[in-house]
Design an enzyme around this catalytic site. Structure first.
Site: not given
Ligand code: NDP
Length: 441
Positions: A83, A270, A286, A384
């Site tokens: 990302e 998130k 993991d 962004h």
């Protein structure tokens, strides 16, 4: 670490970045030379032993977040992510928080949970009592089944019993579940705990006269809760027309919104996991185990909520706190055999398993601050944009040499989309063709 060599890191060329890490004493000369010659990679012969039906390696970029001061120590944090804006945002937050004293963590205990599940127990309360009367024997037997972890100073520590009521919706009878809490030291502990659960299974079955459905580790690491806290003076939060106090109060409200609304909480969390997962992956741990555990923890009240809490203290500072269940390992699994993971441990300064979890939770909190700061001020899109323009340029086929020109024109567009990127790439190509010297034969 000689952090003066890391100033303006993001402005350096790729070669300069590698050299800066070496000069800052984050990596050794040998690693620097390996990185420069691009010879740190996973050999197919090694990968073929890691998984079944191996074909090839799947590559995702590895970068570093800077400016992290955690418990008084400077860290460079390796992050694996596809990302575009994640690492820039993490470093931005790291800088703000380091100006205000950095992150502080607490990690009272780190025990891994193993479960034995029993259906068809005649009297769960009586069986539970029997188990609690035999905790010493159960712990001894568990330790005897994995003596090497005991000789290293770890081993089984506690036995707990839970009785789960019958549930008509799932046609489930009352269940008795026995938990074993194990100190697995530097290992994530799945194999250690699974071995122990199998080692005690027959004995426990005999004790309560019922057959265990399974004996297995739980990835819901409630016995390994690690917390990061940061305290930020409002002066470091001011943005353009927004005062630091205004931004502080808006971040507190953003936290409250995510605490009560699952739709917002999922996106809020998130964002936290953008940082946590990127470091967990870089450390060879993991990611699925960590994410499943984190989301279960976010639902512990019965409703899915924000994992972080933002408040204001009496001095008017913004206080952020994030707690995650984390049993990361620094060895075992494929950690030791993966050369890029080993590079990441060098960058991290070879932390212990507890320290690694402290770094991950701090990075998650930093990532969260950065997202909230952008959301309550100029919005997420502005920051962004240039990174998104980079991705768009690459996705329409711009070569690395063409990307800067395409990006600079794309940023002037009202809407960033594939059509605009294709059109601009054509313009860039036509311009460069027109500028090329023409040779007549
Ligand atoms: P491993 O069994 O791979 O490695 C741990 C071993 O390392 C220990 O048993 C110990 O063996 C050795 N060791 C050496 N030094 C230390 C130390 N200081 N502290 C602890 N151990 C040390 O790892 P895990 O038990 O952590 O299992 C992880 C693997 O299990 C991962 O690959 C994971 O994907 C997988 N897995 C995960 C599951 C899940 O998450 N639900 C389920 C099943 C598997 P010794 O003392 O003998 O030298």
């Amino acid at each position: 670490m000689k952090k003066e060599f890391l100033q303006q890191f993001y402005k350096k060329s790729h070669a300069e970045k590698l050299h800066a890490l070496y000069e800052a004493e984050v990596i050794s000369q040998k690693t620097y030379e390996y990185l420069e010659s691009r010879s740190i990679h996973l050999e197919p012969s090694v990968a073929d032993h890691m998984i079944e039906n191996y074909l090839t390696n799947f590559e995702i970029p590895l970068g570093v977040a800077l400016n992290y001061v955690i418990n008084g120590q400077e860290y460079v944090l390796p992050m694996v992510t596809e990302e575009p804006s994640v690492i820039a945002a993490a470093s931005h937050a790291g800088k703000i928080i380091s100006q205000s004293g950095g992150f502080h963590t607490t990690f009272p205990k780190r025990l891994v949970v193993g479960q034995l599940a029993f259906f068809d127990v005649k009297d769960s309360a009586a069986a539970s009592q029997v188990l609690m009367q035999h905790t010493e024997e159960i712990i001894q037997l568990a330790n005897a089944s994995h003596p090497s972890i005991v000789s290293r100073g770890g081993g089984a520590r506690e036995v707990k019993v839970r009785i789960l009521p019958a549930d008509k919706t799932f046609a489930t009878p009352e269940l008795l579940v026995m938990h074993l809490h194990v100190d697995t030291l530097e290992a994530m502990g799945a194999n250690i705990v699974n071995t122990m659960m199998e080692g005690i299974k027959i004995y426990v079955q005999q004790l309560i006269g019922a057959e265990a459905l399974m004996g297995i580790l739980s990835n819901y690491a409630t016995e390994a809760l690690v917390t990061a806290t940061c305290t930020i003076s409002p002066e470091y939060l001011a943005r353009g027309q927004y005062s630091g106090e205004w931004v502080r109060d808006a971040i507190v409200k953003a936290g409250q919104f995510a605490a009560v609304d699952p739709y917002r909480a999922v996106t809020h969390n998130k964002g936290i996991m953008n940082g946590v997962t990127a470091l967990v992956l870089a450390s060879g741990n993991d990611t699925r185990a960590v994410e499943a555990g984190a989301h279960a923890y976010a639902s512990r009240s019965g409703q899915y909520r924000a994992l972080s809490v933002w408040t204001t203290n009496d001095a008017g500072q913004l206080v952020g706190q994030l707690t995650l269940p984390l049993t990361l390992g620094t060895l075992g699994g494929t950690i030791n055999s993966h050369p890029t993971v080993q590079l990441c441990y060098e960058i991290l300064g070879h932390p212990t398993a507890k320290q690694l979890a402290e770094l991950a939770v701090s990075l998650g909190l930093g990532q969260n601050l950065s997202a909230l700061l952008a959301l309550v001020t100029e919005g997420i899109q502005k920051g962004h944009m240039s990174l998104q323009a980079n991705s768009l340029a690459l996705s329409v086929g711009a070569s690395p040499e063409e990307v800067p020109a395409v990006v600079s024109l794309l940023k002037k567009e009202a809407h960033l989309d594939t059509e605009a990127a294709k059109r601009i790439l054509n313009i860039v190509r036509q311009t460069s063709q027109a500028q090329r010297p023409h040779h007549t034969l």
